[in-house]
Enzyme design. Structure first.
Site, PDB file in Angstrom:
ATOM      1  CG  ASN A 157      -1.666   1.143   1.733  1.00  0.00           C
ATOM      2  OD1 ASN A 157      -1.505   2.143   0.434  1.00  0.00           O
ATOM      3  ND2 ASN A 157      -2.659   1.618   2.411  1.00  0.00           N
TER       4      ASN A 157
ATOM      5  CG  ASP B 277      -3.124  -3.514  12.705  1.00  0.00           C
ATOM      6  OD1 ASP B 277      -2.089  -4.752  12.026  1.00  0.00           O
ATOM      7  OD2 ASP B 277      -2.944  -3.391  13.561  1.00  0.00           O
ATOM      8  N   GLY B 278      -4.829  -2.745   8.579  1.00  0.00           N
ATOM      9  CA  GLY B 278      -6.002  -1.945   7.914  1.00  0.00           C
ATOM     10  C   GLY B 278      -5.961  -3.051   6.660  1.00  0.00           C
TER      11      GLY B 278
ATOM     12  CB  SER C 282      -0.536   5.275  11.479  1.00  0.00           C
ATOM     13  OG  SER C 282      -1.844   4.751  10.725  1.00  0.00           O
TER      14      SER C 282
ATOM     15  CG  ASP D  63      -9.997  -5.972  12.885  1.00  0.00           C
ATOM     16  OD1 ASP D  63      -9.741  -5.928  14.463  1.00  0.00           O
ATOM     17  OD2 ASP D  63      -8.824  -7.236  11.804  1.00  0.00           O
TER      18      ASP D  63
ATOM     19  CD  GLU E  70      -9.118  -0.284   7.321  1.00  0.00           C
ATOM     20  OE1 GLU E  70      -9.520   0.561   6.540  1.00  0.00           O
ATOM     21  OE2 GLU E  70      -8.379   0.673   8.451  1.00  0.00           O
TER      22      GLU E  70
HETATM   23  P1  ADP Z   1      -2.731   2.709   8.088  1.00  0.00           P
HETATM   24  O1  ADP Z   1      -1.867   1.476   9.663  1.00  0.00           O
HETATM   25  O2  ADP Z   1      -1.537   3.649   7.577  1.00  0.00           O
HETATM   26  O3  ADP Z   1      -4.036   2.782   8.343  1.00  0.00           O
HETATM   27  P2  ADP Z   1      -3.500   0.410   6.784  1.00  0.00           P
HETATM   28  O4  ADP Z   1      -2.914  -0.485   6.120  1.00  0.00           O
HETATM   29  O5  ADP Z   1      -4.256  -0.087   8.140  1.00  0.00           O
HETATM   30  O6  ADP Z   1      -2.630   1.679   7.209  1.00  0.00           O
HETATM   31  O7  ADP Z   1      -4.621   0.694   5.486  1.00  0.00           O
HETATM   32  C1  ADP Z   1      -4.957   1.947   5.414  1.00  0.00           C
HETATM   33  C2  ADP Z   1      -6.307   2.011   4.099  1.00  0.00           C
HETATM   34  O8  ADP Z   1      -5.708   2.101   3.087  1.00  0.00           O
HETATM   35  C3  ADP Z   1      -6.835   1.014   3.897  1.00  0.00           C
HETATM   36  O9  ADP Z   1      -8.704   0.912   4.324  1.00  0.00           O
HETATM   37  C4  ADP Z   1      -6.042   0.018   2.780  1.00  0.00           C
HETATM   38  O10 ADP Z   1      -8.031  -0.326   1.753  1.00  0.00           O
HETATM   39  C5  ADP Z   1      -5.911   1.306   2.395  1.00  0.00           C
HETATM   40  N1  ADP Z   1      -5.400   1.736   0.624  1.00  0.00           N
HETATM   41  C6  ADP Z   1      -4.947   0.624   0.334  1.00  0.00           C
HETATM   42  N2  ADP Z   1      -4.214   0.538  -0.993  1.00  0.00           N
HETATM   43  C7  ADP Z   1      -4.407   2.564  -0.851  1.00  0.00           C
HETATM   44  C8  ADP Z   1      -3.849   3.407  -1.876  1.00  0.00           C
HETATM   45  N3  ADP Z   1      -3.245   3.369  -2.759  1.00  0.00           N
HETATM   46  N4  ADP Z   1      -4.325   4.219  -1.511  1.00  0.00           N
HETATM   47  C9  ADP Z   1      -5.828   4.753  -0.475  1.00  0.00           C
HETATM   48  N5  ADP Z   1      -5.837   3.885   0.356  1.00  0.00           N
HETATM   49  C10 ADP Z   1      -5.574   2.798   0.400  1.00  0.00           C
HETATM   50 MG    MG Z   2      -5.519   1.589   9.623  1.00  0.00          MG
END
Ligand code: ADP
Ligand code: MG
Length: 434
Positions: A70, A130-131, A162, A409, A411
């Site tokens: 991501n 975790d997302g 994060s 989780d 989200e």
């Molecule tokens: P963080 O801990 O930074 O929040 P996460 O793994 O929890 O990272 O991801 C956050 C969200 O970003 C997830 O819901 C995922 O679906 C979404 N996501 C995935 N790829 C992208 C992208 N290219 N742009 C924006 N959001 C994205």
């Molecule tokens: Mg997240």
């Protein structure tokens, strides 16, 4: 072009000099995706447009990973980390991979729902928080064969998000350091090792007004959910410090939330630790074929005890708290971040839910909430007299205040009510044990 199966997939392959070329590849399907429009759409658009493959030949590789990066998670450095740190180590350890750079929400989920060759992978590697793991788990469970695949396709995480509660809980269980640099180093080491072993992690059944999903980490409502969601705008600038700033702001502008919480005390016996397996000894397809468990295809078959559906009434065996809440937070793993454990007694494979809540009537002033939030860092929050904690096997939350978030989780869920039940289902991750 080889032709070993009925299904054809188009992929973008990455040549040794980094050039992207379109390649038609044949895919043998041992695991069946659902035949619906989401699956078709994913197969035709998102999954293909961003898939790259490592250049090492599949035939001689030790194993094969499906990698999701991501590029916008955490501070936005995950793609750089993959290219500079992770990919060279995978190559030198003769581990093959297909890379999917996610383009937005639900991309990873739709790839996993529709992938026709999922059984040929040994594992999944995620560079995010975790997302994205939550999406991956629910993408797998969106398939016709999801309950068979989930325990047999281990996930590895390189923390770029994060919030990395799952990874921190796995590392903590093996006694590893949770200092940020150490977490990263150890995660890379685990994810790129050819000798990696599995570790089971309990998953839980979530029922909302809109449907069903699985979770592995946390369910929040009230102040903790508000902090998580409202601080997302600082993800890039502050990383995991976004939670601290969000916590201070939310405590000063303290809100309360009217709702009804019903729960069942946890009475099942603690589950035995299952035997780890070597991740590169067999691929997912071979592991599915070897499993002897009786086939179960629905959530209720995995529940540890019978529970009514979300729209049905509860009987008197449920404890009810109908009140004004400040916080509701249920966790199923020890760590929600690299701070001190939120649920110090939680174990990876154990399927109890560690539920905590704070009622408005028990709190004297907002300083007590700041005290609660800072106490989490040192795992002292459970000692505060106004923090109630109980171990449960199922709970139902029915918020009566509008405009509050329910998070699963980390989200945000599009629902008012939520019910969560312990199950005997588990996912598999890379073990941190040496
Ligand atoms: P963080 O801990 O930074 O929040 P996460 O793994 O929890 O990272 O991801 C956050 C969200 O970003 C997830 O819901 C995922 O679906 C979404 N996501 C995935 N790829 C992208 C992208 N290219 N742009 C924006 N959001 C994205
Ligand atoms: Mg997240």
């Amino acid at each position: 072009m080889r032709d070993v199966g009925r299904h054809q997939t188009t992929q973008l392959a990455c040549t040794a000099n980094g050039l992207l070329v379109a390649e038609m590849g044949a895919a043998f399907s041992c695991c069946t995706p659902p035949e619906n429009s989401l699956a078709e759409e994913a197969a035709n658009t998102t999954a293909i447009s961003s898939t790259l493959q490592s250049s090492s030949p599949r035939e001689t590789a030790r194993g094969r990973l499906l990698v999701f990066v991501n590029p916008h998670s955490g501070k936005g450095k995950s793609l750089q980390t993959f290219r500079k740190v992770v990919a060279p180590l995978l190559d030198s350890n003769n581990l093959n991979y297909d890379l999917v750079i996610t383009t937005g929400r639900d991309h990873a989920k739709s790839v996993l729902i529709s992938h026709e060759d999922l059984g040929s992978f040994n594992a999944i590697l995620i560079l995010s928080g975790d997302g994205l793991v939550f999406e991956a788990v629910n993408g797998i469970l969106g398939r016709g064969d999801g309950f068979k695949i989930l325990p047999t396709l281990p996930m590895s995480i390189i923390p770029s998000g994060s919030g990395n509660g799952l990874l921190c809980s796995v590392l903590h269980a093996s006694g590893a350091s949770l200092k940020p640099k150490k977490i990263h180093e150890r995660a890379v080491e685990i994810a790129t090792s050819g000798r990696a072993k599995s570790q089971n992690v309990a998953v839980f059944h979530v029922e909302t007004d809109r449907g069903h999903c699985a979770c592995f980490l946390s369910i929040g409502w009230g102040i903790m959910a508000d902090i998580d969601i409202e601080s997302e705008k600082w993800r890039k600038t502050l990383g995991s410090n976004r939670f601290t700033l969000g916590g201070i702001i939310r405590s000063l502008k303290l809100r309360t939330y009217r709702g009804k919480l019903s729960y069942r005390h946890y009475t099942s016996k603690e589950r035995k630790q299952s035997e780890p397996y070597h991740i590169y000894d067999q691929n997912c397809c071979d592991r599915v074929a070897k499993r002897e468990e009786k086939r179960k295809d629905t959530w209720p078959e995995y529940h540890v005890e019978e529970v009514p559906e979300l729209h049905e009434p509860l009987d008197e065996s449920w404890t009810v708290v109908d009140d004004e809440f400040i916080s509701f937070y249920a966790v199923t793993l020890s760590h929600i971040s690299s701070d001190g454990p939120y649920a110090p007694t939680a174990k990876l494979e154990d399927n109890r839910i560690h539920l905590t809540y704070i009622l408005k009537k028990d709190v004297k002033n907002r300083m007590e909430i700041i005290k609660f939030l800072t106490a989490i860092e040192n795992a002292k929050h459970l000692d505060l007299p106004f923090v109630k904690s109980v171990e449960v096997s199922a709970f139902r939350l029915e918020p009566q205040t509008g405009g509050s978030y329910v998070t699963v989780d980390g989200e945000v869920m599009d629902t008012t009510n939520i019910q969560v039940t312990s199950t005997t289902m588990h996912m598999s991750v890379f073990s941190a044990a040496k």
